[in-house]
Motif scaffolding. Sequence first.
Motif, PDB file in Angstrom:
ATOM      1  N   ALA A  19      -8.242  -1.752   9.817  1.00  0.00           N
ATOM      2  CA  ALA A  19      -8.884  -2.630   8.620  1.00  0.00           C
ATOM      3  C   ALA A  19     -10.444  -2.593   8.792  1.00  0.00           C
ATOM      4  O   ALA A  19     -11.097  -3.066   8.070  1.00  0.00           O
ATOM      5  CB  ALA A  19      -8.421  -3.974   8.739  1.00  0.00           C
ATOM      6  N   ALA A  24     -10.665  -4.208   5.192  1.00  0.00           N
ATOM      7  CA  ALA A  24      -9.451  -4.974   5.001  1.00  0.00           C
ATOM      8  C   ALA A  24      -8.791  -4.750   3.733  1.00  0.00           C
ATOM      9  O   ALA A  24      -7.621  -4.436   3.876  1.00  0.00           O
ATOM     10  CB  ALA A  24      -9.763  -6.365   5.249  1.00  0.00           C
ATOM     11  N   GLU A  25      -9.532  -4.816   2.576  1.00  0.00           N
ATOM     12  CA  GLU A  25      -8.937  -4.737   1.270  1.00  0.00           C
ATOM     13  C   GLU A  25      -8.482  -3.181   1.148  1.00  0.00           C
ATOM     14  O   GLU A  25      -7.355  -2.934   0.544  1.00  0.00           O
ATOM     15  CB  GLU A  25      -9.869  -5.132   0.138  1.00  0.00           C
ATOM     16  CG  GLU A  25      -9.064  -5.140  -1.206  1.00  0.00           C
ATOM     17  CD  GLU A  25      -9.861  -5.857  -2.216  1.00  0.00           C
ATOM     18  OE1 GLU A  25      -9.615  -5.775  -3.344  1.00  0.00           O
ATOM     19  OE2 GLU A  25     -11.075  -6.407  -2.056  1.00  0.00           O
ATOM     20  N   ALA A  28      -5.280  -2.406   2.737  1.00  0.00           N
ATOM     21  CA  ALA A  28      -4.129  -3.060   2.434  1.00  0.00           C
ATOM     22  C   ALA A  28      -3.830  -2.219   1.123  1.00  0.00           C
ATOM     23  O   ALA A  28      -2.784  -2.020   0.967  1.00  0.00           O
ATOM     24  CB  ALA A  28      -4.540  -4.364   2.246  1.00  0.00           C
ATOM     25  N   ASN A  29      -4.801  -1.712   0.292  1.00  0.00           N
ATOM     26  CA  ASN A  29      -4.493  -1.248  -0.900  1.00  0.00           C
ATOM     27  C   ASN A  29      -3.732   0.321  -0.522  1.00  0.00           C
ATOM     28  O   ASN A  29      -2.860   0.435  -1.113  1.00  0.00           O
ATOM     29  CB  ASN A  29      -5.732  -0.717  -1.664  1.00  0.00           C
ATOM     30  CG  ASN A  29      -6.018  -1.860  -2.817  1.00  0.00           C
ATOM     31  OD1 ASN A  29      -5.035  -2.272  -3.481  1.00  0.00           O
ATOM     32  ND2 ASN A  29      -7.400  -2.020  -2.780  1.00  0.00           N
ATOM     33  N   LEU A  86       0.881  -4.201   7.096  1.00  0.00           N
ATOM     34  CA  LEU A  86       0.666  -5.330   6.593  1.00  0.00           C
ATOM     35  C   LEU A  86       1.387  -6.537   7.064  1.00  0.00           C
ATOM     36  O   LEU A  86       0.541  -7.613   6.868  1.00  0.00           O
ATOM     37  CB  LEU A  86       1.202  -5.334   5.037  1.00  0.00           C
ATOM     38  CG  LEU A  86       0.578  -4.103   3.937  1.00  0.00           C
ATOM     39  CD1 LEU A  86       1.432  -3.879   2.697  1.00  0.00           C
ATOM     40  CD2 LEU A  86      -0.750  -4.642   3.540  1.00  0.00           C
ATOM     41  N   GLN A  89      -1.792  -7.155   9.618  1.00  0.00           N
ATOM     42  CA  GLN A  89      -3.096  -7.150   8.882  1.00  0.00           C
ATOM     43  C   GLN A  89      -2.872  -7.197   7.414  1.00  0.00           C
ATOM     44  O   GLN A  89      -2.925  -6.379   6.464  1.00  0.00           O
ATOM     45  CB  GLN A  89      -3.705  -5.577   9.073  1.00  0.00           C
ATOM     46  CG  GLN A  89      -5.444  -5.603   8.751  1.00  0.00           C
ATOM     47  CD  GLN A  89      -6.096  -6.661   9.276  1.00  0.00           C
ATOM     48  OE1 GLN A  89      -6.101  -6.867  10.468  1.00  0.00           O
ATOM     49  NE2 GLN A  89      -6.888  -7.504   8.637  1.00  0.00           N
ATOM     50  N   TRP A  90      -2.882  -8.603   6.878  1.00  0.00           N
ATOM     51  CA  TRP A  90      -2.460  -8.939   5.866  1.00  0.00           C
ATOM     52  C   TRP A  90      -3.750  -9.173   4.828  1.00  0.00           C
ATOM     53  O   TRP A  90      -4.649  -9.548   5.238  1.00  0.00           O
ATOM     54  CB  TRP A  90      -1.767 -10.318   5.918  1.00  0.00           C
ATOM     55  CG  TRP A  90      -1.359 -10.843   4.279  1.00  0.00           C
ATOM     56  CD1 TRP A  90      -1.961 -12.060   3.632  1.00  0.00           C
ATOM     57  CD2 TRP A  90      -0.502 -10.259   3.224  1.00  0.00           C
ATOM     58  NE1 TRP A  90      -1.296 -12.104   2.316  1.00  0.00           N
ATOM     59  CE2 TRP A  90      -0.533 -10.970   2.209  1.00  0.00           C
ATOM     60  CE3 TRP A  90       0.473  -9.086   3.630  1.00  0.00           C
ATOM     61  CZ2 TRP A  90       0.215 -10.615   1.192  1.00  0.00           C
ATOM     62  CZ3 TRP A  90       1.130  -8.723   2.264  1.00  0.00           C
ATOM     63  CH2 TRP A  90       1.038  -9.646   1.365  1.00  0.00           C
ATOM     64  N   HIS A  91      -3.637  -9.009   3.475  1.00  0.00           N
ATOM     65  CA  HIS A  91      -4.600  -9.020   2.340  1.00  0.00           C
ATOM     66  C   HIS A  91      -3.772  -9.347   1.179  1.00  0.00           C
ATOM     67  O   HIS A  91      -2.854  -8.786   0.790  1.00  0.00           O
ATOM     68  CB  HIS A  91      -5.471  -7.905   2.338  1.00  0.00           C
ATOM     69  CG  HIS A  91      -6.512  -8.129   1.357  1.00  0.00           C
ATOM     70  ND1 HIS A  91      -6.314  -8.420   0.016  1.00  0.00           N
ATOM     71  CD2 HIS A  91      -7.842  -8.318   1.792  1.00  0.00           C
ATOM     72  CE1 HIS A  91      -7.530  -8.524  -0.449  1.00  0.00           C
ATOM     73  NE2 HIS A  91      -8.572  -8.635   0.508  1.00  0.00           N
ATOM     74  N   HIS A 120       3.767 -14.485   6.024  1.00  0.00           N
ATOM     75  CA  HIS A 120       2.448 -14.628   5.241  1.00  0.00           C
ATOM     76  C   HIS A 120       2.790 -15.515   3.904  1.00  0.00           C
ATOM     77  O   HIS A 120       2.040 -15.641   2.954  1.00  0.00           O
ATOM     78  CB  HIS A 120       1.925 -13.290   4.530  1.00  0.00           C
ATOM     79  CG  HIS A 120       1.496 -12.425   5.835  1.00  0.00           C
ATOM     80  ND1 HIS A 120       0.433 -12.952   6.715  1.00  0.00           N
ATOM     81  CD2 HIS A 120       1.814 -11.187   6.381  1.00  0.00           C
ATOM     82  CE1 HIS A 120       0.351 -11.873   7.695  1.00  0.00           C
ATOM     83  NE2 HIS A 120       1.187 -10.816   7.559  1.00  0.00           N
TER      84      HIS A 120
END
Length: 198
Positions: A19, A24-25, A28-29, A86, A89-91, A120
């Motif tokens: 990330a 980070a985004e 996650a994508n 995920l 490392q959440w988004h 989450h």
Amino acid sequence: MPDPRSHAAGPAARARAAAEVLGAEAFANWCSEVLSGVIGFEELAATQDPDPRWLADGAWDSWGPATTWPERGLAYWPRVWAARSLLHQWHPVAEPAILHGLTDDHWRVREMCAKVAAAHALSSAADACAQLAAHDGSARVRIAALRAIGAVGEGEHAPALIAGREDQDPTVADAAASALLRLAERLDRPVASLLGEE
């Protein structure tokens, strides 16, 4: 780009490092696209950008040529690893992919996605987890789904937990009982009211 092997302390550390490197985004994508099949196994194996070892670590190199994985029944593992990443490392951009993963053909993917939903607090996953708790053929998936309901469910999901207490697998039954207590505590309701005893 940094070598993922330099962050091989474990999945959580590797996900955090990915990330930081990828954003980070963006990370996650990418995980979401792997998990939901937008990036298929062949594309993942062919492009190496991002490096699949961010997800797989040493397995990518030690399990033999990735091009042979489908015929060896291993092609589902990148989806598991994407969901696991995920978990650590959440988004929020990944929420639709987690919901999709709860219907995956492979039980390991469904289990990991239920764990992500619980960790989450994805309330949107409660209905799907209730279905898994009632009907999934894997005890591990049922357990993960029951725990997710305990973490994110509402009163209307209590029947799945009540039914789970009668599961023939005692580990599933225990998970259902614990999840029912957690649900009651979260909702600030007596267990008896969830059982319809009031």
